[in-house]
Write an enzyme that holds these catalytic residues in place. Structure first.
Site, PDB file in Angstrom:
ATOM      1  N   GLU A   1      10.258   2.748   9.626  1.00  9.51           N
ATOM      2  CA  GLU A   1      10.299   3.339   8.294  1.00  9.51           C
ATOM      3  C   GLU A   1       8.896   3.314   7.699  1.00  9.51           C
ATOM      4  O   GLU A   1       7.931   2.891   8.340  1.00  9.51           O
ATOM      5  CB  GLU A   1      11.287   2.579   7.396  1.00  9.51           C
ATOM      6  CG  GLU A   1      10.921   1.122   7.155  1.00  9.51           C
ATOM      7  CD  GLU A   1      11.956   0.366   6.336  1.00  9.51           C
ATOM      8  OE1 GLU A   1      13.091   0.866   6.176  1.00  9.51           O
ATOM      9  OE2 GLU A   1      11.636  -0.745   5.858  1.00  9.51           O
TER      10      GLU A   1
ATOM     11  N   ASP B   1       6.525  -1.621  -1.149  1.00  4.41           N
ATOM     12  CA  ASP B   1       6.390  -0.265  -0.595  1.00  4.41           C
ATOM     13  C   ASP B   1       5.242   0.528  -1.212  1.00  4.41           C
ATOM     14  O   ASP B   1       5.420   1.666  -1.669  1.00  4.41           O
ATOM     15  CB  ASP B   1       7.696   0.521  -0.796  1.00  4.41           C
ATOM     16  CG  ASP B   1       8.918  -0.208  -0.271  1.00  4.41           C
ATOM     17  OD1 ASP B   1       8.772  -0.987   0.679  1.00  4.41           O
ATOM     18  OD2 ASP B   1      10.016   0.004  -0.819  1.00  4.41           O
TER      19      ASP B   1
END
Length: 532
Positions: A225, A50
């Site tokens: 996301e 991420d």
């Protein structure tokens, strides 16, 4: 010789001589620049997930990351895209309460003259995940942070990002469960205006209700996301991750704002196909960001991918250069296979000639960490470096002295095996080093638990033995290991011997970084010195 004769000849007018010299100088400068930019790197560049990078007021790259089983956050600072840089743990979750666990996908931002981290947390139950904002307690981005607020979203929320739009207003985008849906059945992207870095204001709008089939792998109702907002070429572009992050089909999607109102759900238009997706040997590329190269002349996609063909949450960071088409949209093509050398981002700091060091275990800041289980398998304390390289046998752990290269050298360390098996030693003249067992070019002098002292070279794919000999092996015993490299002559000494146990002549690699390597076991290194 012919050019020198022409320049010296009295038959050539002086203005021609000047022009020719200028052309020569231009050619030499161009060649030098080309040679400099031919410096390469390989993916994956480090272990993490991420990634979100930003350029701070000082021009350095900053990123935040979850550590310690997602109960702490560290901030990294680097001058380079290929090296994650130094880091400090800046926040540890409280032992109790609604924000004690599962700190996911933190992003660091510099807003209104202060440092903030947007992350999410829960009480140990994923269903209670909410976005929280951490505020720096000092002006130092690597200093301590405190919980400033929870963003008041109507339901489950993660992966918040913030951006100021062309209309001058700041907005927040996050991933959440739509109200009225079954928990954990789908994730949509939501947007809201911000009154301040810690407070939403006005309506909350779902901007990703339409789901294409490629967004539904692992989540039949769709999953969006990990958003990033990009304002460029007169466009507002939203880059996001789609499908289950645990699947090999995790990918990037793209949507654009067609109009001027970010709170008009119908104005957000998705690209009908994935923007960036898996290749034959890179799995689950997703959740990342676009960032400029160190000199600002290029754009790069920083993203994670899975080490497992079937997909998993075991992930590493990759870089891919991005171009822009005539329509003002980013184009990234396909992921680059791991271990394939590609030119470094423009403006990457070059390696400097390395200094003499009497002790390099005084601080972890000296070391570039290429170990897979980030923050869990490597520890420096009391001037000893402990590596647990047994967690996954596919991945050898490497650490390299940051920012320096050496040609001729005399390097010394002590190594102890804390398990019954493993391999450990010194790597030198290293280039193109990435995550992976043999993902580097250079030499290794290492001891094995089978009782071998080995001098080998690695071409980025496999090791080739240059010389070896039998040595006694015993766990918990300290070995003194020394390497001397002078030109093509490579020598390895063990336990203070006056004569080398191994000698080889090889000219494959003339210079590079120096460091340590461990495989398949638990080892401790004590003392690391180098002279040249």
């Amino acid at each position: 010789m012919r050019l020198r004769f022409l320049l010296a000849s009295s038959l050539v007018p002086s203005w021609v001589t000047v022009v020719l010299w200028l052309l020569v100088c231009l050619c030499l400068a161009t060649a030098a620049n080309a040679e400099e930019h031919e410096t390469t790197f390989v993916n994956p560049v480090y272990a993490a997930q991420d990634p979100y990078l930003m350029v701070g007021p000082d021009g350095a790259y900053y990123q935040a990351a979850s550590l310690k089983s997602d109960r702490a956050i560290a901030v990294y600072r680097s001058e380079s895209l290929t090296d994650r840089g130094i880091h400090r743990v800046v926040f540890t979750a409280p032992d109790k309460g609604p924000y004690r666990d599962q700190l996911w996908a933190p992003e660091i931002h510099y807003l209104d003259g202060k440092w903030w981290i947007y992350t999410c947390a829960d009480d140990g139950d994923n269903a209670n995940h909410r976005v929280i904002v951490l505020e720096a307690e000092t002006d130092d981005p690597l200093g301590s942070y405190k919980i400033a607020a929870e963003l008041k979203t109507p339901a489950w929320a993660i992966d918040a990002t913030v951006s100021k739009f062309p209309n001058g207003k700041r907005y927040c985008v996050w991933s959440g469960w739509p109200e009225g849906t079954r928990p954990d059945s789908t994730q949509h992207l939501f947007i809201s205006e911000m009154e301040s870095p810690t407070k939403l204001t006005g309506p909350i709008v779902d901007i990703s209700s339409k789901m294409y089939p490629w967004e539904t792998v692992g989540r039949p109702d769709g999953l969006n996301e990990g958003a990033q907002l990009i304002h460029r070429n007169g466009k507002t572009i939203l880059l996001y991750a789609a499908s289950g992050s645990w699947t090999p089909d995790y990918c990037f999607g793209l949507m654009t704002l067609e109009g001027e109102n970010p709170l008009d759900a119908s104005a957000w238009v998705k690209q009908a196909t994935p923007w960036f997706s898996r290749s034959k040997d890179v799995y689950g590329p997703g959740h990342g960001c676009l960032i400029s190269s160190p000199d600002g002349s290029e754009d790069w996609l920083v993203f994670h991918s899975s080490i497992d063909p079937q997909g998993s949450w075991n992930r590493c960071i990759n870089l891919k250069k991005v171009e822009w088409n005539d329509d003002g949209m980013p184009v990234a093509g396909q992921p680059t296979s791991w271990g394939v050398p590609v030119p470094v981002p423009a403006g990457e700091p070059a390696l400097k000639p390395g200094p003499n060091l009497s002790e390099a275990f005084d601080t972890l800041d000296r070391w570039e960490l290429l170990h897979f289980y980030n923050g869990q398998t490597l520890k420096l304390a009391d001037k000893q470096l402990r590596i647990n390289a047994s967690a996954d046998r596919r991945f050898g752990d490497k650490v390299l002295l940051r920012g320096f290269e050496y040609r001729n050298l005399d390097v010394h360390t002590r190594v102890r095996f804390d398990s019954e098996e493993g391999t450990a030693g010194i790597v030198f003249r290293v280039a193109n080093a990435g995550i992976g067992r043999d993902n580097f070019q250079g030499y290794a002098a290492q001891i094995t638990s089978s009782g071998q002292l080995v001098l080998a070279k690695c071409d980025g794919q496999k090791m080739s033995v240059l010389a070896s000999t039998q040595v006694p092996f015993a766990p918990q015993r300290w070995y003194d290991l020394r390497v001397v490299a002078e030109g093509e002559t490579l020598k390895v000494y063990l336990d203070g011997a006056e004569s080398p146990q191994l000698t080889a002549n090889d000219a494959s690699y003339g210079s590079g970084q120096v460091g340590l390597r461990a495989l398949e076991g638990k080892v401790t290194f004590a003392h690391f010195s180098i002279e040249h």
